[in-house]
Scaffold this motif. Structure first.
Motif, mmCIF file in Angstrom:
data_model
loop_
_atom_site.group_PDB
_atom_site.id
_atom_site.type_symbol
_atom_site.label_atom_id
_atom_site.label_comp_id
_atom_site.label_asym_id
_atom_site.label_seq_id
_atom_site.Cartn_x
_atom_site.Cartn_y
_atom_site.Cartn_z
ATOM 1 N N ARG A 164 53.064 110.308 81.036
ATOM 2 C CA ARG A 164 51.651 110.607 80.791
ATOM 3 C C ARG A 164 51.580 111.923 80.037
ATOM 4 O O ARG A 164 52.296 112.881 80.378
ATOM 5 C CB ARG A 164 50.918 110.710 82.131
ATOM 6 N N GLN A 165 50.710 111.957 79.043
ATOM 7 C CA GLN A 165 50.548 113.166 78.246
ATOM 8 C C GLN A 165 49.091 113.593 78.309
ATOM 9 O O GLN A 165 48.202 112.885 77.838
ATOM 10 C CB GLN A 165 50.964 112.930 76.800
ATOM 11 N N SER A 166 48.855 114.744 78.916
ATOM 12 C CA SER A 166 47.493 115.266 78.989
ATOM 13 C C SER A 166 47.489 116.714 78.541
ATOM 14 O O SER A 166 48.526 117.377 78.550
ATOM 15 C CB SER A 166 46.944 115.144 80.412
ATOM 16 N N ALA A 176 44.091 110.509 79.816
ATOM 17 C CA ALA A 176 45.333 110.994 79.208
ATOM 18 C C ALA A 176 45.841 109.922 78.248
ATOM 19 O O ALA A 176 45.274 108.829 78.164
ATOM 20 C CB ALA A 176 46.397 111.266 80.280
ATOM 21 N N VAL A 177 46.933 110.250 77.575
ATOM 22 C CA VAL A 177 47.654 109.237 76.803
ATOM 23 C C VAL A 177 48.846 108.790 77.644
ATOM 24 O O VAL A 177 49.620 109.628 78.125
ATOM 25 C CB VAL A 177 48.139 109.783 75.446
ATOM 26 N N TYR A 178 48.970 107.503 77.842
ATOM 27 C CA TYR A 178 50.058 106.948 78.634
ATOM 28 C C TYR A 178 51.094 106.374 77.666
ATOM 29 O O TYR A 178 50.808 105.469 76.887
ATOM 30 C CB TYR A 178 49.531 105.893 79.604
ATOM 31 N N LEU A 179 52.285 106.950 77.739
ATOM 32 C CA LEU A 179 53.359 106.587 76.817
ATOM 33 C C LEU A 179 54.427 105.784 77.545
ATOM 34 O O LEU A 179 54.811 106.122 78.672
ATOM 35 C CB LEU A 179 53.996 107.837 76.225
ATOM 36 N N GLY A 187 51.560 104.570 72.570
ATOM 37 C CA GLY A 187 50.721 105.106 73.622
ATOM 38 C C GLY A 187 49.400 104.372 73.788
ATOM 39 O O GLY A 187 48.924 103.676 72.884
ATOM 40 N N THR A 188 48.824 104.509 74.962
ATOM 41 C CA THR A 188 47.459 104.055 75.252
ATOM 42 C C THR A 188 46.649 105.272 75.631
ATOM 43 O O THR A 188 47.009 105.990 76.565
ATOM 44 C CB THR A 188 47.432 103.048 76.413
ATOM 45 N N ARG A 189 45.568 105.494 74.879
ATOM 46 C CA ARG A 189 44.670 106.612 75.214
ATOM 47 C C ARG A 189 43.633 106.109 76.191
ATOM 48 O O ARG A 189 42.826 105.237 75.859
ATOM 49 C CB ARG A 189 43.999 107.159 73.960
ATOM 50 N N LEU A 190 43.659 106.654 77.408
ATOM 51 C CA LEU A 190 42.718 106.265 78.455
ATOM 52 C C LEU A 190 41.664 107.352 78.618
ATOM 53 O O LEU A 190 41.998 108.521 78.809
ATOM 54 C CB LEU A 190 43.458 106.053 79.783
#
Lengths: 116, 113
Positions: B36-38, B88-91, B107-110
């Protein structure tokens, strides 16, 4: 202590010049791996280069080279002959036994901007 | 060959709803990872699969998060009762085996409203 430290939040370089992005790491393991990834504005993480702790030679991949100084625990990325397309976030990452050896621990990243 | 693919690329949901994020690894890659990238936390490891089993779930932030992988291929990350801090962006990444280089998807931007 942070496992991966990237002290440069942002770097500027002119096209065709070389640039060094700093990375220091912290581990007590003898066996570990160091990686650099590039993340352009599109968001995808692109693998650039890998250095194993037992590798005697510094890793090179095209215009990318890794300046590995084991005693100093540093693994700086050198980009030669910068191009406009090199503008992106750059992340240093480590895999070691402490982290299960299967997962990557990332630094905070350095934003590189290449100007014409 | 085809890289890691993730869907959807963007997901906007309301607080309290459940979401499912999908990852399709590179064909033949046995290891699969979710990160996860936040903005506040940088890149954080969530969970790792070797085949269909998850030897390391240590990064899942709460029991609202779960993941599964079926047939040693596609993985789904489920977040139940989403909260705003889940934005967040889930990678997703995959590698040929555990000790190999990880290759990431887009990635998926949530966004949780």
């Amino acid at each position: 202590a942070q496992k991966i430290t990237q002290t440069q939040p942002g770097m500027f370089v002119q096209e065709k010049e070389a640039v060094t992005l700093d990375c220091t790491y912290d581990t007590s393991d003898q066996s570990y791996g160091l990686f650099w990834y590039k993340q352009p504005s599109s968001g995808e993480m692109i693998f650039l280069i890998y250095q194993g702790s037992y590798d005697e030679q510094n890793a090179t991949e095209g215009r990318y080279s890794l300046n590995f100084q084991k005693a100093r625990k540093s693994a700086n990325l050198v980009i030669s002959a910068s191009q406009l397309g090199d503008s992106a976030m750059y992340f240093c990452a480590m895999r070691d036994y402490d982290s299960g050896y299967s997962t990557l621990t990332f630094g905070k990243g350095t934003m590189l901007l290449v100007s014409p | 060959g085809a890289g890691v693919s993730q869907s959807p690329s963007n997901k906007v949901t309301e607080k309290g709803k459940d979401v499912e994020l999908r990852c399709d690894p590179i064909s033949g890659h046995t290891a699969l990872y979710w990160y996860r990238q936040s903005l506040g936390q940088g890149l954080e490891f969530l969970i790792y699969f070797q085949g269909n089993s998850a030897p390391d779930k240590s990064g899942l932030p709460s029991d609202r998060f779960s993941a599964e992988r079926t047939g040693g291929s596609v993985s789904t990350l489920t977040i139940q009762r989403t909260q705003q801090e889940d934005s967040a962006v889930y990678l997703c990444a995959s590698s040929p085996s555990t000790y190999d280089t990880q290759y990431f998807g887009p990635g998926t931007r949530l966004t949780v409203l």
